[in-house]
Design an enzyme around this catalytic site. Structure first.
Site, mmCIF file in Angstrom:
data_model
loop_
_atom_site.group_PDB
_atom_site.id
_atom_site.type_symbol
_atom_site.label_atom_id
_atom_site.label_comp_id
_atom_site.label_asym_id
_atom_site.label_seq_id
_atom_site.Cartn_x
_atom_site.Cartn_y
_atom_site.Cartn_z
ATOM 1 C CB CYS A 113 -24.249 -21.370 11.861
ATOM 2 S SG CYS A 113 -22.736 -22.448 12.373
ATOM 3 C CB CYS A 116 -17.869 -25.797 7.237
ATOM 4 S SG CYS A 116 -19.018 -25.061 6.177
#
Lengths: 280, 280
Positions: free
Chosen positions: B83, B215
């Site tokens: 991530c 994101c």
């Protein structure tokens, strides 16, 4: 660093508690909003500042009756009178922190002094005062063009209680239900179904907020409207299921309504300086 | 009591960090979901367990390259490879906790070892690897019967990048955009508008999640698709605005994509026993 917090919830109505015993924090609306932001802050429905009543100018006149004042702010920073889920979490914190003994306890709020019963562990009970049925008798609630009759209940704040056969009859509740007539400051709407003897389940749409996981005064309104249909003027104890858990609501001989339910402390900690800016 | 946490976020993609340096926590999917619950728990998009690579069986083979392993779990408890927002927060924590020195840093993840650049304060940069354009050239994205052409980008995970004139053309994004053809494991969709030279803004719909505030791989995909339109094969640095803040994305001569952005630690604390159950 150095500003301590406790995170807790009552039937998933969640709060950041700020122990500020001697009233030294300056809690601006903007700071409350920052703390309650669910992604950039810690996240909560509201803040409960814990302050000694005698040290808080706005509550000092209640100091002879209650040692602690619950300074409740909504997530947007606005000051709020009272919260039936919040005061249970507040009382549980006082006991866990050793600031009071378990037992009967008076807590000062902007809605006056509230009586709370809190054990060494487990559920907490709060006296929510007297319920009134202010009328009129022909209140109507409309959702997606479906219209139901409703019972107006005043728990210090206004409610309209609708009885349904199934909770999903009220649909997604993305918009506020239309209530006719609507009280001047708006109204909370409870949708209630019977689950058994002295047992109901409900959904609630809170004015200015939307559908929520729980509402303390809403659970009381749902109970008293249900109890009046079943056996008017008879003290009773109901189980009230809300989306965030299970509450118990009782009516006493003197007309007061008692709300009992869980109060869970989830975490304790300190805010990092970046989030706080200047709070002293 | 006694399980410590840190709460932090990168462009409002938020995480509970669990320092578990010697790998003694048993972190079930159910416990992760409980910690990430935004009302009954602390609340986050995911958990970042901080563990010494040599002490974690699944990462031990990377111990010679990176001292620390980022065990990332989604809010539903599932294990995740990598991530781009999370690893920045992870690196900031390592520095703040004194577990590493500021500078160039290698961090082990389920997607291999990542290179991070972290100062004593401020933004954190992570090497997100090489972007690929896997094709086909005729990808179509449909939202509410509107159809746009899209650029397929692979950042280790699949993306479809749509260029719009205005971000609100994509509507409320309550449902997943339809992507034709859709890669076998689904696809993230970025909606991108030009804000100026080397400056874009975007919204993102993450597969299995919905629209999010940010994101990391999506910002990289949006940048490389934008840069290819403006000046193919030329290293460039773009500002990428996401709903939760501002990121910087650069392409290097060797084709690697670097993501730079804020990493904010919000709070430190301990979970209360009630929430944890047995974690040892």
């Amino acid at each position: 660093m150095g500003v301590a917090f406790v995170k807790g919830h009552g039937t998933e109505n969640d709060f950041v508690l700020l122990p500020d015993l001697d009233a030294t924090l300056h809690l601006s609306a903007e700071l409350v909003a920052r703390l309650c932001d669910r992604r950039a802050g810690l996240g909560a429905d509201g803040v409960l500042r814990v302050v000694r009543t005698a040290d808080e100018p706005e509550a000092r006149h209640l100091a002879a009756e209650a040692e602690w004042f619950m300074d409740y702010r909504n997530a947007d920073g606005s000051a709020v009178e009272m919260c039936g889920n919040g005061i249970r979490v507040f009382a549980r914190y006082l006991v866990e922190a050793g600031l009071t003994e378990p037992g009967e306890l008076a807590i000062a709020t902007r809605d006056g002094v509230k009586q709370v019963r809190v054990g060494a562990s487990g559920d907490v009970t709060v006296d929510m005062g007297v319920a009134r049925f202010p009328g009129p008798d022909d209140v109507k609630v409309t959702v997606d063009r479906r219209v139901w009759p409703a019972v107006a209940v005043d728990m210090g704040n206004p409610h309209a209680v609708v009885f349904l056969d199934e909770l999903d009859e009220a649909g997604a509740l993305l918009d506020a239900p239309l209530v006719d007539p609507t009280p001047p400051d708006g109204v909370n709407v409870e949708f209630v179904v019977r689950r058994g003897d002295a047992h109901v389940a409900m959904r609630v749409h809170e004015r200015g907020v939307g559908e929520t996981r729980s509402c303390g005064t809403g659970a009381c309104a749902a109970m008293v409207a249900s109890a009046r249909r079943a056996a008017p003027d008879t003290p009773a104890t109901y189980t009230v299921d809300v989306p965030g858990g299970r509450l118990t609501v009782s009516t006493r001989e003197d007309g007061h309504v008692e709300l009992t339910g869980p109060a869970v402390l989830v975490a304790v900690g300190e805010f990092a300086g970046d989030l706080l800016g200047s709070v002293g």
